[in-house]
Design a protein around this motif. Sequence first.
Motif, PDB file in Angstrom:
ATOM      1  N   TRP A   1       0.849  -1.188   0.000  1.00  0.00           N
ATOM      2  CA  TRP A   1       0.000   0.000   0.000  1.00  0.00           C
ATOM      3  C   TRP A   1       0.886   1.240   0.000  1.00  0.00           C
ATOM      4  O   TRP A   1       1.718   1.432   0.903  1.00  0.00           O
ATOM      5  N   ALA A   2       0.762   2.069  -1.033  1.00  0.00           N
ATOM      6  CA  ALA A   2       1.528   3.311  -1.136  1.00  0.00           C
ATOM      7  C   ALA A   2       0.709   4.447  -0.535  1.00  0.00           C
ATOM      8  O   ALA A   2      -0.420   4.703  -0.960  1.00  0.00           O
ATOM      9  N   THR A   3       1.266   5.135   0.473  1.00  0.00           N
ATOM     10  CA  THR A   3       0.581   6.238   1.148  1.00  0.00           C
ATOM     11  C   THR A   3       1.516   7.439   1.231  1.00  0.00           C
ATOM     12  O   THR A   3       2.708   7.353   0.907  1.00  0.00           O
ATOM     13  N   ARG A   4       0.978   8.562   1.729  1.00  0.00           N
ATOM     14  CA  ARG A   4       1.813   9.736   1.938  1.00  0.00           C
ATOM     15  C   ARG A   4       2.854   9.501   3.022  1.00  0.00           C
ATOM     16  O   ARG A   4       3.899  10.156   3.040  1.00  0.00           O
ATOM     17  N   ALA A   5       2.576   8.590   3.923  1.00  0.00           N
ATOM     18  CA  ALA A   5       3.519   8.277   5.002  1.00  0.00           C
ATOM     19  C   ALA A   5       4.569   7.259   4.582  1.00  0.00           C
ATOM     20  O   ALA A   5       5.390   6.837   5.400  1.00  0.00           O
ATOM     21  N   GLY A   6       4.535   6.862   3.306  1.00  0.00           N
ATOM     22  CA  GLY A   6       5.521   5.912   2.822  1.00  0.00           C
ATOM     23  C   GLY A   6       4.867   4.709   2.175  1.00  0.00           C
ATOM     24  O   GLY A   6       3.644   4.552   2.161  1.00  0.00           O
ATOM     25  N   ASP A   7       5.705   3.843   1.620  1.00  0.00           N
ATOM     26  CA  ASP A   7       5.247   2.591   1.027  1.00  0.00           C
ATOM     27  C   ASP A   7       5.296   1.508   2.088  1.00  0.00           C
ATOM     28  O   ASP A   7       6.359   1.242   2.676  1.00  0.00           O
ATOM     29  N   TRP A   8       4.148   0.848   2.315  1.00  0.00           N
ATOM     30  CA  TRP A   8       4.034  -0.169   3.352  1.00  0.00           C
ATOM     31  C   TRP A   8       3.747  -1.530   2.722  1.00  0.00           C
ATOM     32  O   TRP A   8       3.134  -1.611   1.661  1.00  0.00           O
ATOM     33  N   ALA A   9       4.182  -2.582   3.405  1.00  0.00           N
ATOM     34  CA  ALA A   9       3.868  -3.929   2.942  1.00  0.00           C
ATOM     35  C   ALA A   9       3.796  -4.861   4.150  1.00  0.00           C
ATOM     36  O   ALA A   9       4.593  -4.756   5.085  1.00  0.00           O
ATOM     37  N   LEU A  10       2.818  -5.760   4.108  1.00  0.00           N
ATOM     38  CA  LEU A  10       2.655  -6.792   5.129  1.00  0.00           C
ATOM     39  C   LEU A  10       2.671  -8.134   4.422  1.00  0.00           C
ATOM     40  O   LEU A  10       1.927  -8.336   3.452  1.00  0.00           O
ATOM     41  N   SER A  11       3.522  -9.052   4.890  1.00  0.00           N
ATOM     42  CA  SER A  11       3.677 -10.338   4.209  1.00  0.00           C
ATOM     43  C   SER A  11       3.582 -11.493   5.187  1.00  0.00           C
ATOM     44  O   SER A  11       3.752 -11.325   6.402  1.00  0.00           O
ATOM     45  N   GLY A  12       3.328 -12.670   4.647  1.00  0.00           N
ATOM     46  CA  GLY A  12       3.286 -13.895   5.431  1.00  0.00           C
ATOM     47  C   GLY A  12       3.796 -15.059   4.621  1.00  0.00           C
ATOM     48  O   GLY A  12       3.714 -15.060   3.374  1.00  0.00           O
ATOM     49  N   TYR A  13       4.343 -16.061   5.296  1.00  0.00           N
ATOM     50  CA  TYR A  13       4.919 -17.223   4.605  1.00  0.00           C
ATOM     51  C   TYR A  13       4.767 -18.455   5.485  1.00  0.00           C
ATOM     52  O   TYR A  13       4.960 -18.398   6.712  1.00  0.00           O
ATOM     53  N   HIS A  14       4.411 -19.561   4.848  1.00  0.00           N
ATOM     54  CA  HIS A  14       4.378 -20.867   5.509  1.00  0.00           C
ATOM     55  C   HIS A  14       5.069 -21.857   4.584  1.00  0.00           C
ATOM     56  O   HIS A  14       4.617 -22.084   3.459  1.00  0.00           O
ATOM     57  N   GLY A  15       6.191 -22.403   5.034  1.00  0.00           N
ATOM     58  CA  GLY A  15       6.947 -23.323   4.198  1.00  0.00           C
ATOM     59  C   GLY A  15       8.156 -23.837   4.935  1.00  0.00           C
ATOM     60  O   GLY A  15       8.088 -24.131   6.124  1.00  0.00           O
ATOM     61  N   ARG A  16       9.275 -23.918   4.230  1.00  0.00           N
ATOM     62  CA  ARG A  16      10.508 -24.426   4.831  1.00  0.00           C
ATOM     63  C   ARG A  16      11.633 -23.424   4.655  1.00  0.00           C
ATOM     64  O   ARG A  16      11.639 -22.625   3.722  1.00  0.00           O
ATOM     65  N   ASP A  17      12.585 -23.496   5.574  1.00  0.00           N
ATOM     66  CA  ASP A  17      13.797 -22.685   5.492  1.00  0.00           C
ATOM     67  C   ASP A  17      14.693 -23.269   4.412  1.00  0.00           C
ATOM     68  O   ASP A  17      14.918 -24.476   4.364  1.00  0.00           O
TER      69      ASP A  17
END
Length: 455
Positions: free
Chosen positions: A232-248
């Motif tokens: 999400w690009a906003t006036r306060a900066g570019d934000w991102a929320l991520s998630g992952y389920h898998g293996r290292d």
Amino acid sequence: MLWLVGLASASPQGQDIQAGGHAAANARLSLGCDLGAAFGDCAWLDFHDAAVLGGWAEARFGDAGEARLALDFRAHGPHAADLLEQTGTVTVVQNTSLKLKDAYVSMRGLGPDWFDLSLGAQRLKWGSADGFNPTNVVNAYDLENPSRFDARLATPMIRGLGHWGQASLEVVAVPWFQPALLPTDVVDVLGDSEARLDDIDAGDTEITDVESRVEMPQDRIADIAVGGRFFWATRAGDWALSGYHGRDSLPQVGGETRITGFGTDNSRVEMGIPIQYPRVDQLGLEWRRDIAWDVVGWAEVAVVKPERIEARFSQSQLQALERLGTIDEVPDPVPVEVTQDGLVYARWVVGVDRVFGQVYLNLQWLHGFPTERKRGELGDYGLVVMRWSVTPTVALDARVLSDGRSYLAGGDLTVLHGDALEWRLGGTWIGGPDGTPLTAFRDVSHIGTGAKVTF
């Protein structure tokens, strides 16, 4: 590569096909030796890029989508001959390999206009930091050059992207597990394997040899890795929320340690240490924006919940050793070494960069090196990267990563020749006390030169 030229010239009507390539050569001399009387014993380092011919081709189908292929053909050493008759095989004497960098088809506006679908080997652009990106665990590490933890492998995946104005949602599924590409020599990312084995040693048995035995995950539906990222690009900066389920993608010691062979008597044995790729669940948060006075800042944090794994001796084999008289009795309980405690931990990167005339400066603070994967192991590191464009054809690069005790420093002088050819002279130096994460890569210290042309 002639096939790329032919592909571009054979572009069907309505399609835009572009192609290009590069050729490079590199030579690196290890500094992990006595530079005095034993200078002749110094070894050449092989990062599989002694000679490289690479190419790429991209076909664009208007607004409908695109297809891309990029790969490198590499010649490298040393030779892999173990028997005299093998020296009569050209593929043994002249080591070569192909490295896939991209191979995917992307379709835009598939169904609704806001939905894109991509299939194939891709490298995701997850993360707001420059270089180290702890939130990107979908693409496995590429550690052919063990001092470059910012390099990633292209991973076969299914990728869906929904985009609405200043926001987008990306969802990926990885059907097949892909481990990290590890160094072929000089660096052991499991350098503590024998130490961990000593911790769970049974009686007075002498270990004459230790072999790492990999237990690869099965390619089942239950083991599909999945991830998602909301941007999400906003006036306060570019934000991102991520998630992952898998293996290292980096391995760890874990599982049942077993005897693989005996020496001259039953008290001297060879052991196989099991290596696993543990499951991980991760949440990531990113932020990046222009702060003030031409300064760009970013922050990236990954909260990780790893699978608990441990190494233990095989009880059945310990019972067999007791019957043979190798040990007096089977320990009760069977010795166990916890290699991953399963406690939640967080890695993060905070940084800023700015251009001062001809000088680019990048400052970062890292909490948690990629090889540190337990809460009690995480350290703090400062990273400084500088590039000085001395003239339009000469540039100096320098970088230092340090935790206050050990350091990884490097520098390069690059000269542009004839507007197309690049010549580079530089090196990497790693030092500090034993037992620190950076000194595990001490033997990567080197001086080297290289040349590259892009066409």
